[in-house]
Scaffold this motif. Structure first.
Motif, PDB file in Angstrom:
ATOM      1  N   HIS A   1       2.740  -0.954 -28.513  1.00  0.00           N
ATOM      2  CA  HIS A   1       2.891   0.495 -28.551  1.00  0.00           C
ATOM      3  C   HIS A   1       2.244   1.167 -27.344  1.00  0.00           C
ATOM      4  O   HIS A   1       2.590   2.300 -27.004  1.00  0.00           O
ATOM      5  CB  HIS A   1       2.228   1.072 -29.813  1.00  0.00           C
ATOM      6  N   LEU A   2       1.287   0.489 -26.711  1.00  0.00           N
ATOM      7  CA  LEU A   2       0.413   1.142 -25.748  1.00  0.00           C
ATOM      8  C   LEU A   2       0.652   0.671 -24.321  1.00  0.00           C
ATOM      9  O   LEU A   2       0.997  -0.475 -24.074  1.00  0.00           O
ATOM     10  CB  LEU A   2      -1.054   0.876 -26.115  1.00  0.00           C
ATOM     11  N   GLY A   3       0.428   1.601 -23.374  1.00  0.00           N
ATOM     12  CA  GLY A   3       0.459   1.257 -21.969  1.00  0.00           C
ATOM     13  C   GLY A   3      -0.870   0.659 -21.540  1.00  0.00           C
ATOM     14  O   GLY A   3      -1.820   0.580 -22.315  1.00  0.00           O
ATOM     15  N   ARG A   4      -0.963   0.253 -20.274  1.00  0.00           N
ATOM     16  CA  ARG A   4      -2.163  -0.454 -19.812  1.00  0.00           C
ATOM     17  C   ARG A   4      -3.423   0.396 -19.919  1.00  0.00           C
ATOM     18  O   ARG A   4      -4.468  -0.080 -20.359  1.00  0.00           O
ATOM     19  CB  ARG A   4      -1.962  -0.915 -18.366  1.00  0.00           C
ATOM     20  N   GLU A   5      -3.355   1.664 -19.492  1.00  0.00           N
ATOM     21  CA  GLU A   5      -4.548   2.503 -19.533  1.00  0.00           C
ATOM     22  C   GLU A   5      -4.988   2.754 -20.970  1.00  0.00           C
ATOM     23  O   GLU A   5      -6.174   2.722 -21.290  1.00  0.00           O
ATOM     24  CB  GLU A   5      -4.291   3.832 -18.817  1.00  0.00           C
ATOM     25  N   GLU A   6      -4.007   3.023 -21.855  1.00  0.00           N
ATOM     26  CA  GLU A   6      -4.335   3.270 -23.250  1.00  0.00           C
ATOM     27  C   GLU A   6      -4.990   2.041 -23.879  1.00  0.00           C
ATOM     28  O   GLU A   6      -5.956   2.142 -24.633  1.00  0.00           O
ATOM     29  CB  GLU A   6      -3.073   3.647 -24.038  1.00  0.00           C
ATOM     30  N   ARG A   7      -4.460   0.859 -23.561  1.00  0.00           N
ATOM     31  CA  ARG A   7      -5.036  -0.375 -24.092  1.00  0.00           C
ATOM     32  C   ARG A   7      -6.472  -0.549 -23.616  1.00  0.00           C
ATOM     33  O   ARG A   7      -7.359  -0.944 -24.375  1.00  0.00           O
ATOM     34  CB  ARG A   7      -4.202  -1.579 -23.639  1.00  0.00           C
ATOM     35  N   MET A   8      -6.696  -0.260 -22.343  1.00  0.00           N
ATOM     36  CA  MET A   8      -8.012  -0.430 -21.761  1.00  0.00           C
ATOM     37  C   MET A   8      -9.039   0.501 -22.394  1.00  0.00           C
ATOM     38  O   MET A   8     -10.142   0.089 -22.750  1.00  0.00           O
ATOM     39  CB  MET A   8      -7.911  -0.198 -20.251  1.00  0.00           C
ATOM     40  N   VAL A   9      -8.664   1.776 -22.565  1.00  0.00           N
ATOM     41  CA  VAL A   9      -9.581   2.740 -23.167  1.00  0.00           C
ATOM     42  C   VAL A   9      -9.898   2.350 -24.606  1.00  0.00           C
ATOM     43  O   VAL A   9     -11.059   2.300 -25.020  1.00  0.00           O
ATOM     44  CB  VAL A   9      -8.987   4.165 -23.122  1.00  0.00           C
ATOM     45  N   LEU A  10      -8.861   2.047 -25.385  1.00  0.00           N
ATOM     46  CA  LEU A  10      -9.071   1.747 -26.798  1.00  0.00           C
ATOM     47  C   LEU A  10      -9.824   0.446 -27.011  1.00  0.00           C
ATOM     48  O   LEU A  10     -10.633   0.329 -27.931  1.00  0.00           O
ATOM     49  CB  LEU A  10      -7.727   1.696 -27.523  1.00  0.00           C
ATOM     50  N   SER A  11      -9.568  -0.536 -26.169  1.00  0.00           N
ATOM     51  CA  SER A  11     -10.242  -1.817 -26.321  1.00  0.00           C
ATOM     52  C   SER A  11     -11.751  -1.650 -26.296  1.00  0.00           C
ATOM     53  O   SER A  11     -12.475  -2.271 -27.070  1.00  0.00           O
ATOM     54  CB  SER A  11      -9.799  -2.774 -25.213  1.00  0.00           C
ATOM     55  N   ALA A  12     -12.232  -0.792 -25.402  1.00  0.00           N
ATOM     56  CA  ALA A  12     -13.670  -0.535 -25.326  1.00  0.00           C
ATOM     57  C   ALA A  12     -14.110   0.481 -26.372  1.00  0.00           C
ATOM     58  O   ALA A  12     -15.134   0.304 -27.032  1.00  0.00           O
ATOM     59  CB  ALA A  12     -14.036  -0.044 -23.928  1.00  0.00           C
ATOM     60  N   ALA A  13     -13.321   1.545 -26.556  1.00  0.00           N
ATOM     61  CA  ALA A  13     -13.727   2.632 -27.448  1.00  0.00           C
ATOM     62  C   ALA A  13     -13.860   2.183 -28.893  1.00  0.00           C
ATOM     63  O   ALA A  13     -14.767   2.612 -29.612  1.00  0.00           O
ATOM     64  CB  ALA A  13     -12.730   3.782 -27.352  1.00  0.00           C
ATOM     65  N   LEU A  14     -12.966   1.318 -29.348  1.00  0.00           N
ATOM     66  CA  LEU A  14     -13.010   0.882 -30.740  1.00  0.00           C
ATOM     67  C   LEU A  14     -14.288   0.118 -31.058  1.00  0.00           C
ATOM     68  O   LEU A  14     -14.733   0.086 -32.206  1.00  0.00           O
ATOM     69  CB  LEU A  14     -11.795   0.001 -31.062  1.00  0.00           C
ATOM     70  N   ASN A  15     -14.882  -0.480 -30.039  1.00  0.00           N
ATOM     71  CA  ASN A  15     -16.055  -1.320 -30.263  1.00  0.00           C
ATOM     72  C   ASN A  15     -17.377  -0.573 -30.221  1.00  0.00           C
ATOM     73  O   ASN A  15     -18.316  -0.943 -30.931  1.00  0.00           O
ATOM     74  CB  ASN A  15     -16.089  -2.450 -29.221  1.00  0.00           C
ATOM     75  N   ILE A  16     -17.488   0.470 -29.397  1.00  0.00           N
ATOM     76  CA  ILE A  16     -18.823   1.032 -29.157  1.00  0.00           C
ATOM     77  C   ILE A  16     -18.958   2.522 -29.457  1.00  0.00           C
ATOM     78  O   ILE A  16     -20.075   3.033 -29.456  1.00  0.00           O
ATOM     79  CB  ILE A  16     -19.267   0.778 -27.699  1.00  0.00           C
ATOM     80  N   LEU A  17     -17.870   3.230 -29.730  1.00  0.00           N
ATOM     81  CA  LEU A  17     -17.964   4.673 -29.942  1.00  0.00           C
ATOM     82  C   LEU A  17     -17.877   5.031 -31.421  1.00  0.00           C
ATOM     83  O   LEU A  17     -17.259   4.325 -32.213  1.00  0.00           O
ATOM     84  CB  LEU A  17     -16.850   5.405 -29.183  1.00  0.00           C
ATOM     85  N   SER A  18     -18.476   6.168 -31.768  1.00  0.00           N
ATOM     86  CA  SER A  18     -18.350   6.693 -33.125  1.00  0.00           C
ATOM     87  C   SER A  18     -16.943   7.246 -33.321  1.00  0.00           C
ATOM     88  O   SER A  18     -16.186   7.424 -32.357  1.00  0.00           O
ATOM     89  CB  SER A  18     -19.367   7.810 -33.353  1.00  0.00           C
ATOM     90  N   GLU A  19     -16.588   7.549 -34.570  1.00  0.00           N
ATOM     91  CA  GLU A  19     -15.254   8.082 -34.842  1.00  0.00           C
ATOM     92  C   GLU A  19     -15.016   9.384 -34.085  1.00  0.00           C
ATOM     93  O   GLU A  19     -13.947   9.584 -33.502  1.00  0.00           O
ATOM     94  CB  GLU A  19     -15.066   8.318 -36.341  1.00  0.00           C
ATOM     95  N   GLU A  20     -15.993  10.274 -34.091  1.00  0.00           N
ATOM     96  CA  GLU A  20     -15.821  11.551 -33.402  1.00  0.00           C
ATOM     97  C   GLU A  20     -15.669  11.343 -31.905  1.00  0.00           C
ATOM     98  O   GLU A  20     -14.813  11.978 -31.260  1.00  0.00           O
ATOM     99  CB  GLU A  20     -17.012  12.465 -33.683  1.00  0.00           C
ATOM    100  N   GLU A  21     -16.467  10.449 -31.342  1.00  0.00           N
ATOM    101  CA  GLU A  21     -16.351  10.155 -29.917  1.00  0.00           C
ATOM    102  C   GLU A  21     -14.994   9.542 -29.600  1.00  0.00           C
ATOM    103  O   GLU A  21     -14.376   9.876 -28.584  1.00  0.00           O
ATOM    104  CB  GLU A  21     -17.470   9.204 -29.490  1.00  0.00           C
ATOM    105  N   ARG A  22     -14.520   8.648 -30.463  1.00  0.00           N
ATOM    106  CA  ARG A  22     -13.207   8.032 -30.240  1.00  0.00           C
ATOM    107  C   ARG A  22     -12.110   9.083 -30.255  1.00  0.00           C
ATOM    108  O   ARG A  22     -11.179   9.039 -29.445  1.00  0.00           O
ATOM    109  CB  ARG A  22     -12.915   6.964 -31.306  1.00  0.00           C
ATOM    110  N   GLN A  23     -12.206  10.033 -31.184  1.00  0.00           N
ATOM    111  CA  GLN A  23     -11.194  11.085 -31.245  1.00  0.00           C
ATOM    112  C   GLN A  23     -11.198  11.919 -29.967  1.00  0.00           C
ATOM    113  O   GLN A  23     -10.136  12.210 -29.399  1.00  0.00           O
ATOM    114  CB  GLN A  23     -11.442  11.993 -32.452  1.00  0.00           C
ATOM    115  N   ILE A  24     -12.379  12.299 -29.516  1.00  0.00           N
ATOM    116  CA  ILE A  24     -12.480  13.132 -28.316  1.00  0.00           C
ATOM    117  C   ILE A  24     -11.917  12.402 -27.103  1.00  0.00           C
ATOM    118  O   ILE A  24     -11.108  12.957 -26.343  1.00  0.00           O
ATOM    119  CB  ILE A  24     -13.949  13.541 -28.074  1.00  0.00           C
TER     120      ILE A  24
END
Length: 204
Positions: A135-158
């Motif tokens: 579903h995701l392009g390269r940049e989206e994959r890169m951001v989410l790969s890191a964000a899902l692991n270390i950010l809070s839900e609110e931070e991930r949403q932002i």
């Protein structure tokens, strides 16, 4: 084998903020509202076009909430079903993206409530990793790969709303009902953490 090497991930990540403004400005409000009006009249081709225009960033947002590819995919389909059945109630006021994402967020919350009622434990690892998700392009994959692991839900949403979906900061603040200064500070802190995380991975 990783989808892309760590050095390239870091280089791409450093360009996310710069490319966001271009992605956000590409949102065509007038055309999107015309599609919604057509959908309200039962035009399934308009729904298909809206899906192709919006499904990738919308899926990324759902994944940032649910942290589960299967649940995010189900919520995505439910979102467009709701779009089709509720489009007639949409009032064209220049807020079509917020309307669409509000439906998606509601579907994610319904998923949480359903699992809580059933006593199910969230399965964050279900489905493909973000680096492998079609579903995701390269940049989206890169951001989410890191964000899902270390950010809070609110931070991930932002981060996802701004860096992936192209919301301007004031739009993020309005959508999440947060002060603009809170959004800005949380975003910049989160991006700093993500860059540091990717740099550390590169050095391993």
């Amino acid at each position: 084998m990783q989808f892309i090497n760590d050095r390239r991930k870091t280089e791409m990540f450093m360009t996310v903020s710069d490319s966001t403004a271009k992605r956000g400005s590409a949102w065509n409000e007038q055309h999107t509202e015309q599609l919604i009006v057509s959908i309200a009249g039962g035009d399934t081709s308009a729904l298909e076009e809206l899906y192709h225009l919006t499904q990738a960033p919308l899926y990324a947002y759902l994944l940032s909430l649910l942290k589960n590819s299967a649940d995010a995919g189900d919520a995505l389909q439910d979102t467009y079903l709701d779009v089709f059945t509720t489009a007639a109630r949409y009032q064209p006021q220049g807020h079509s993206r917020a309307w669409l994402y509000a439906i998606a967020k509601n579907k994610a919350m319904m998923t949480f409530r359903r699992k809580k009622i059933r006593g199910e434990v969230p399965e964050e690892e279900s489905g493909p990793e973000p680096w492998e998700d079609p579903h995701l392009g390269r940049e989206e994959r890169m951001v989410l790969s890191a964000a899902l692991n270390i950010l809070s839900e609110e931070e991930r949403q932002i981060v996802t709303l701004h860096a992936v979906s192209g919301f301007r900061f004031r739009e993020v603040a309005s959508f999440l009902e947060l002060p603009i200064n809170t959004v800005l500070s949380k975003y910049h802190r989160a991006m700093k953490r993500l860059r540091r995380q990717l740099s550390e991975e590169e050095g391993v």
